[in-house]
Design an enzyme around this catalytic site. Structure first.
Site, PDB file in Angstrom:
ATOM      1  N   LYS A 105       0.870  -1.189   0.000  1.00 14.42           N
ATOM      2  CA  LYS A 105       0.000   0.000   0.000  1.00 14.42           C
ATOM      3  C   LYS A 105       0.900   1.229   0.000  1.00 14.42           C
ATOM      4  O   LYS A 105       1.929   1.250   0.693  1.00 14.42           O
ATOM      5  CB  LYS A 105      -0.896  -0.013   1.241  1.00 14.42           C
ATOM      6  CG  LYS A 105      -1.878   1.142   1.322  1.00 14.42           C
ATOM      7  CD  LYS A 105      -2.780   1.018   2.536  1.00 14.42           C
ATOM      8  CE  LYS A 105      -3.803   2.143   2.604  1.00 14.42           C
ATOM      9  NZ  LYS A 105      -4.698   2.008   3.775  1.00 14.42           N
TER      10      LYS A 105
ATOM     11  N   SER B 101      -9.608   2.111   2.847  1.00 15.55           N
ATOM     12  CA  SER B 101      -8.714   2.839   1.972  1.00 15.55           C
ATOM     13  C   SER B 101      -7.683   1.945   1.272  1.00 15.55           C
ATOM     14  O   SER B 101      -7.052   2.385   0.325  1.00 15.55           O
ATOM     15  CB  SER B 101      -7.973   3.909   2.765  1.00 15.55           C
ATOM     16  OG  SER B 101      -7.140   3.306   3.754  1.00 15.55           O
TER      17      SER B 101
ATOM     18  N   SER C 247      -9.818  -0.186   7.157  1.00 15.81           N
ATOM     19  CA  SER C 247      -9.274  -0.162   5.801  1.00 15.81           C
ATOM     20  C   SER C 247      -8.591  -1.434   5.318  1.00 15.81           C
ATOM     21  O   SER C 247      -8.238  -1.515   4.141  1.00 15.81           O
ATOM     22  CB  SER C 247      -8.302   0.997   5.649  1.00 15.81           C
ATOM     23  OG  SER C 247      -9.026   2.173   5.431  1.00 15.81           O
TER      24      SER C 247
END
Ligand code: GLN
Length: 494
Positions: A79, A154, A178
């Site tokens: 990420k 997210s 997330s």
């Protein structure tokens, strides 16, 4: 054979690599070409074939030299909130466009030391603020199950990449859901460990008392392998990291169910607040069917009460923006990050740099956070929220006197359409209802693929454990995955 490499999980790839049936360079090349072919999904923000292939070559050399470690040569992607020396790090924000960190995040460094190969950096909501991945400053991410829908956020790039077979595993971060929510909406497995289990060093900070790193992959076994490498104390660099020894989370997971009732004695608590009118029928149905499977495996279901669940939304959306407003004050155009080209004086430079660099949702949260921390409002909002946060954590402890694990849905609906909620921030906040309370309490939680709901979209089952009980969560999910194949279902046409 190599056409199906992307159908293999981390454990399977590692076994083939160790047996020298394939090389890390081959596997890496395979995923890199899929990433390129599926660029329209928007899952990746950066790749660098030379860097990835050099890492793969190094892993192959270690294998050739006789080294045998569980992750050696297996690729993954990070990420884009984990800083990396070899790839740019943007946190999904224009503020950090073209930024390159001089060091690797602890989690990145640990996975690299275990021999994993980095495929690139994954798209996410700007500074990890969002529930649909529509807040990325670069591009939205599409859900591989239906490209007109969001993948969750997210960590939406991480989830979409795994679901589409662009990476066998990825890192994610979870501040209020997330990891779990995008895992749920894309039919993959993800675990947010106990707060502090993984070091936050080198994770671009959103809300420091909540942020936690964790693995995302197809199965609980693969997540266990990754978490074993990621977790562990890092007290010199993150004073909130837990000073507890690293467990081999995969060790307890047998590939065959050892008994017909492997979960005998396990009490699963169902909070009535997680099964109320706010949850869509199709989601409840899939979750209930999964729970019936757990009963078959020997678990018993008990009712528990988490009376403050509804308050977790206002409490979280006061505390997280408060911490964000403080964390993001470092982006002032002076030290690093975007600086406006034209300005008159220092204050104007701050103002212009910040308004150009931050997107709307980030700006909204900085304003909310600054407001709730300001003199005169601090007691009414921030302090009150902190007190309720404590009560929420206490309610979980009461529930854990009646059960070992708490279960329920991850998200009240399946993935929604891209654009459907983008002009309504509150609609996005409400979608976090089942993940926020355990984040506020700092408890570990995971999402396990549990079935398909409306429009054939995946539904995740959430399992929440008590502090430090990651091994129990992973073991429970693993037994479910030995008995079902929801985690092996794949979107068509990718
Ligand atoms: N959706 C929540 C938010 O927008 C959670 C995000 C996260 O866990 N990073 O803050």
């Amino acid at each position: 054979m190599s056409a199906n490499l992307h159908d293999l999980g981390v454990a399977q790839l590692a076994a083939k690599l160790a047996a020298k049936e394939i090389s890390s360079v081959e596997v890496t090349q395979h995923f890199l070409s899929r990433i390129k072919a599926q660029d329209a999904l928007g899952a990746f923000l950066a790749t660098d074939n030379d860097v990835s292939l050099a890492q793969a070559k190094a892993a192959d050399a270690r294998i050739a030299a006789g080294e045998r470690t569980p992750l050696l040569g297996v690729p993954l992607a990070h990420k884009d909130v984990f800083v990396t020396r070899d790839f740019p790090t943007t946190a999904g924000s224009k503020m950090l466009e073209n930024y390159r960190s001089p060091f690797d995040a602890t989690v990145v460094g640990r996975l690299a030391a275990s021999g994993m190969v980095t495929l690139g950096k994954l798209n996410c909501d700007e500074f990890a603020m969002g529930s649909g991945n529509e807040n990325s400053a670069y591009k939205p991410v599409q859900n591989p199950w239906d490209v007109t829908r969001i993948p969750g956020g997210s960590s939406g790039g991480s989830a979409a990449a795994i679901a589409a077979g662009l990476a066998p595993a990825a890192t994610g971060t979870d501040t209020g859901g997330s990891i779990r929510q995008p895992a749920s909406l894309t039919g993959i497995t993800g675990i947010k460990p106990t707060y502090g289990r993984c070091s936050r060093y080198g994770m671009v900070a959103y809300a420091s008392s909540l942020d936690q790193a964790g693995p995302m992959a197809r199965s609980a076994l693969d997540c266990a392998l990754l978490l074993s490498a990621m977790a562990g104390p890092d007290l010199d660099r993150d004073s909130t990291s837990l000073d507890l020894p690293v467990t081999d989370y995969a060790a307890g997971l047998t590939t065959n169910a050892s008994s017909a009732i492997p979960l005998k004695g396990l009490r699963i608590g169902l909070p009535k607040q997680f099964f109320g009118a706010g949850c869509a029928e199709d989601v409840i149905k899939a979750v209930r069917a999964a729970l019936a499977e757990f009963e078959k495996l020997g678990a018993t279901l008990v009712d528990v009460d988490l009376p403050l669940t509804e308050l977790s939304i206002p409490v979280y959306y006061v505390i997280a923006p408060a911490e964000a407003s403080s964390n993001l004050s470092r982006f002032d155009g002076v030290r690093y990050g975007h600086r406006a080209a034209n300005y008159s004086g220092l204050t104007d430079m701050y103002k212009k740099s910040r308004s150009e660099g931050f997107g709307d949702e980030v700006t909204r949260r900085i304003m909310i956070g600054t407001y709730v921390l300001s003199h005169g409002y601090y007691d009414a909002y921030y302090l009150k929220a902190q007190k309720i946060r404590r009560l929420i954590a206490e309610d979980f402890q009461k529930a854990f006197t009646q059960c070992d694990i708490i279960a329920g849905p991850v998200s009240p609906t399946v993935a929604w359409k891209i654009g459907e909620n983008s002009s309504d921030p509150v609609a996005n906040y409400l979608a976090d209802i089942y993940t926020l309370s355990s984040s506020l309490a700092g408890l570990p939680g995971m999402s396990v693929p549990a079935g398909l709901g409306a429009h054939g979209m995946p539904v995740g089952l959430q399992l929440i454990g008590n502090y430090f009980k990651e091994a129990q969560l992973l073991g429970t999910a693993h037994q479910f995955q030995l008995a079902t194949d929801w985690h092996q279902r794949k979107p068509q046409g990718i």
